[in-house]
Design a protein around this motif. Structure first.
Motif, short mmCIF file in Angstrom:
data_model
loop_
_atom_site.label_atom_id
_atom_site.label_comp_id
_atom_site.label_asym_id
_atom_site.label_seq_id
_atom_site.Cartn_x
_atom_site.Cartn_y
_atom_site.Cartn_z
N UNK A 32 0.87 -1.17 0.00
CA UNK A 32 0.00 0.00 0.00
C UNK A 32 0.91 1.23 0.00
N UNK A 33 1.22 1.72 -1.17
CA UNK A 33 2.23 2.76 -1.33
C UNK A 33 1.60 4.15 -1.45
N UNK A 34 2.25 5.13 -0.84
CA UNK A 34 1.80 6.51 -0.98
C UNK A 34 2.94 7.40 -1.48
N UNK A 35 2.58 8.60 -1.96
CA UNK A 35 3.58 9.57 -2.40
C UNK A 35 3.97 10.49 -1.25
N UNK A 36 2.99 10.82 -0.40
CA UNK A 36 3.24 11.64 0.78
C UNK A 36 2.61 10.99 2.00
N UNK A 37 3.17 11.28 3.17
CA UNK A 37 2.66 10.68 4.40
C UNK A 37 1.18 11.01 4.62
N UNK A 38 0.76 12.18 4.19
CA UNK A 38 -0.63 12.61 4.39
C UNK A 38 -1.62 11.80 3.55
N UNK A 131 10.31 12.42 17.41
CA UNK A 131 8.94 12.37 16.91
C UNK A 131 7.97 12.78 18.00
N UNK A 132 6.94 13.49 17.62
CA UNK A 132 5.82 13.80 18.50
C UNK A 132 4.54 13.70 17.66
N UNK A 133 3.43 13.33 18.26
CA UNK A 133 2.17 13.24 17.50
C UNK A 133 1.87 14.55 16.80
N UNK A 134 1.52 14.47 15.54
CA UNK A 134 1.19 15.66 14.77
C UNK A 134 2.37 16.26 14.04
N UNK A 135 3.56 15.69 14.21
CA UNK A 135 4.74 16.21 13.52
C UNK A 135 4.54 16.08 12.01
N UNK A 136 4.69 17.19 11.29
CA UNK A 136 4.46 17.19 9.85
C UNK A 136 5.76 17.31 9.08
N UNK A 157 10.31 10.63 3.52
CA UNK A 157 10.58 10.72 2.09
C UNK A 157 10.31 12.12 1.57
N UNK A 158 9.21 12.72 2.01
CA UNK A 158 8.85 14.06 1.52
C UNK A 158 9.89 15.10 1.92
N UNK A 159 10.43 14.98 3.14
CA UNK A 159 11.47 15.92 3.57
C UNK A 159 12.78 15.68 2.81
#
Length: 404
Positions: A32-38, A131-136, A157-159
């Motif tokens: 299940x691959x995505x381009x961005x974490x969102x 890491x913290x919850x909500x880290x973008x 990956x996005x960063x």
């Protein structure tokens, strides 16, 4: 029986993770691959219902899924350990990079400094964003740019795609050991739940004789069948898994309202135990508790004197609600606390939990951790399985198996 694991993450990590776990007997992987974490919620929503468990290639997509209440089955994420960082450092040194000045995201700061110290590398010029919850991704980019370090090490990956044109950047990838360790923990949780789901559940139902046909139709939605028990009662034979799902984790029973509207007072008692005799005894107890609860009532009785009262309601509404939220309401704890405990259960599936491990993980006092575990036990979400000798002279710690 084949277990289908949905592997969620960026394309390259999903491919490598599937390759590592795909050769294991009894495992079928679904990439299940995505381009961005969102994109994580969208990717999971499009996954087929045949997925038995979720394995995320990192903590970020895992937490995104948790925030959207998508962890509706066993789930775990691959840990990025000190060994993962050490492998990246060796690669940087091989490329001739100066690693005295580095910015590192997502990893635990203490673990980073410990890894560097063990390798005899300096830590003074190293900045870490745990890491913290909500880290973008934007938060991560802002951190690396503000750090102005010579080298950036990122888990996203996005960063990485944006930083690599600005400075020497390396993206961490989980080790083979980390992937296999996370998979083994996930399978332990899945197998335990599957074993629980197969438990026989017996229900004793008091209803007017004219309601037998309607009761048979309703029992079908629970995956059960109905037979006469005596002159006044019927027996519903089902299994725990479908019953728990149909009742929204033992909170609501839609058939209770519908049967009452058609046939008057209805009392139902379900028992779930380790043997046929125990299960029938629990069903009798549950029916007795239902009689004291009202003219129309349903109760599920489990081991350790746990009785759960089911309220009437519409089944579709129950199924749409977050299972974790329902469990939190039952235990009198916050959903965020249960999410943190889920992480702990996944990380230590064989050892069980004690007040000490819960206190350390949640950052609370041992007496508060003891209250948390007691609430879980009263809610039927934890069982005491033994004791563990502590390091001091105090009394042994009770070990709990927590079902989340």
């Amino acid at each position: 029986m084949v277990t289908t694991i949905g592997v969620v993450g960026p394309s390259d990590l999903v491919t490598s993770t599937c390759k590592i776990i795909g050769s294991q007997r009894g495992i079928e992987v679904l990439p299940l691959k995505y381009r961005r974490e969102t994109d994580t919620p969208k990717i999971m929503a499009e996954a087929p219902p045949s997925v038995d468990a979720w394995l995320f290639t990192g903590v970020v997509p895992y937490q995104i899924a948790a925030a959207h209440d998508l962890l509706d089955r066993p789930a775990s994420h691959v840990e990025y350990t000190g060994a993962t960082l050490l492998r990246a450092l060796v690669e940087l040194l091989g490329d001739g990079q100066d690693i005295k000045s580095m910015s590192i995201d997502v990893l635990d700061e203490a673990q980073v400094h410990e890894t560097l110290a063990e390798a005899g590398l300096p830590t003074r010029g190293v900045k870490v964003l745990p890491y913290r919850p909500g880290l973008s991704s934007d938060d991560v980019l802002e951190f690396h740019r503000a750090a102005k370090a010579t080298v950036a090490i990122t888990c996203l990956r996005s960063a990485y795609d944006k930083l690599k044109s600005e400075r020497p950047t390396i993206r961490l990838a989980p080790s083979i050991h980390s992937v296999r360790s996370s998979l083994n923990g996930l399978l332990l949780v899945h197998d335990a739940l599957r074993s629980d789901d197969a438990q026989i559940a017996l229900g004793l139902v008091e209803i007017a004789a004219a309601g037998e046909s309607a009761l048979r139709r309703e029992a079908g939605s629970l995956g059960g069948s109905v037979i006469p028990y005596d002159d006044k009662r019927f027996l519903v034979i089902a299994t725990r898994g479908p019953l728990e799902q149909a009742t929204a984790a033992f909170t609501e029973l839609g058939m209770l309202t519908r049967l009452k509207e058609q046939f008057g007072p209805v009392r139902i008692g379900f028992g779930i135990g380790g043997s046929g005799i125990e299960t029938e005894a629990l069903a009798r107890r549950a029916l007795g508790r239902a009689k004291t609860a009202g003219r129309t009532a349903a109760v599920v009785s489990l081991r350790n004197d746990i009785d759960l009262i089911l309220v009437g309601g519409a089944t579709p509404r129950a199924q749409q609600r977050s299972k974790l939220q329902l469990l939190a309401q039952r235990a009198g704890l916050s959903k965020a606390t249960l999410e943190r405990l889920q992480e702990l259960v996944h990380s230590e599936p064989e050892d069980g939990l004690t007040t000490r491990t819960v206190a350390d993980h949640l950052g609370i006092q041992p007496r508060t951790a003891r209250r948390v575990l007691n609430r879980l036990e009263r809610a039927g979400l934890a069982d005491a399985t033994g004791t563990q000798i502590g390091t001091g002279s105090g009394r042994p710690l009770v070990v709990y198996r927590v079902h989340l």
